[in-house]
Scaffold this active site. Structure first.
Site, PDB file in Angstrom:
ATOM      1  CE  LYS A  87      -4.071   3.050  -2.427  1.00 53.30           C
ATOM      2  NZ  LYS A  87      -5.244   2.879  -3.290  1.00 53.30           N
TER       3      LYS A  87
HETATM    4  O1  G3P Z   1      -6.282   2.528  -6.468  1.00 49.89           O
HETATM    5  C1  G3P Z   1      -5.440   3.263  -7.280  1.00 49.89           C
HETATM    6  C2  G3P Z   1      -5.466   2.916  -8.740  1.00 49.89           C
HETATM    7  O2  G3P Z   1      -5.693   1.564  -8.938  1.00 49.89           O
HETATM    8  C3  G3P Z   1      -6.247   3.847  -9.609  1.00 49.89           C
HETATM    9  O3  G3P Z   1      -6.516   3.339 -10.889  1.00 49.89           O
HETATM   10  O4  G3P Z   1      -7.624   3.455 -13.099  1.00 49.89           O
HETATM   11  O5  G3P Z   1      -7.831   5.398 -11.502  1.00 49.89           O
HETATM   12  O6  G3P Z   1      -5.675   4.936 -12.645  1.00 49.89           O
HETATM   13  P1  G3P Z   1      -6.942   4.338 -12.097  1.00 49.89           P
END
Ligand code: G3P
Length: 218
Positions: A87
């Protein structure tokens, strides 16, 4: 549409895997930190444990922000297991690193994508997955789902192979809307996946079936 779980928590990964619906896992540095995983060896060991639970793709994020560092780190991560996907953030050196990994047969997930333009760059570099962050776009009072629709339209008319991985999913409706909008994959917290189960008429209907069955035994 594939279902990934967005966590580094082994118990939650196992729980989703046992449902038989899990196609992979995504992590990020914040999620690893949440599980108290730090230090190169521990990080690598933890990814190895995740890869033992699922044979689906497991996204492991680089911490470096320069090309050489990302390449070195990405190679190490890719060496952990065949199902590791490296990633890489959507920055200039990240695009360069994704192009390098593509040339060298290492699969990638381009993360922190917030615009169709960024998604075009990720696809041109040959990213396996592109990760638009729906929830974080919604948080800024813009339309996260429109971003998925725009990328889906561009990738379709341009015949790009990169898969759209809808990320930053916060609730079950994000999953349903992503499915309608052309996402190839959703990566979600376990809570959002389990939220898909809920319907009061299912609970009411089951209670009635069981009550009728019980009465018939009298
Ligand atoms: O893995 C990246 C993403 O899914 C992060 O989610 O909820 O931290 O914006 P969030």
């Amino acid at each position: 549409m594939k279902f990934f779980i967005d966590t580094a928590n082994l118990d939650q990964i196992k729980e989703a895997h046992e449902l038989g619906i899990l196609d992979g896992v995504t992590t990020n540095p914040s999620l690893m930190a949440k599980e108290g995983i730090s230090g190169d060896k521990n990080v690598i060991d933890h990814y190895a444990k995740i890869c033992k639970v699922t044979s689906g793709d497991v996204s492991a994020e680089v911490i470096s922000t320069d090309f050489e560092g990302m390449v070195e780190e990405g190679k190490k991560l890719a060496g952990i297991a065949e199902n590791i996907v490296v990633k890489v953030p959507m920055i200039k050196d990240g695009v360069k690193a994704i192009s390098y990994f593509t040339e060298h047969g290492i699969r990638t997930n381009c993360t922190l994508v917030f615009s169709p333009g960024q998604a075009i760059l990720a696809a041109k570099a040959g990213a396996t997955y592109v990760s638009p962050f729906i929830g974080r776009v919604d948080d800024t009072c813009w339309d996260g789902m429109q971003l998925i629709r725009d990328i889906a339209e561009i990738y379709s008319v341009q015949f790009f192979d990169t898969e759209i991985l809808a990320a930053s999913i916060r609730n079950p409706m994000h999953i349903v809307e992503s499915a309608k909008s052309g996402a190839d994959v959703v990566t979600c917290p376990l809570k959002a996946i389990l939220g898909l189960l809920n319907h009061p008429l299912t609970d009411k209907g089951l209670a009635k079936f069981l009550a009728d069955h019980k009465n018939a035994q009298k």
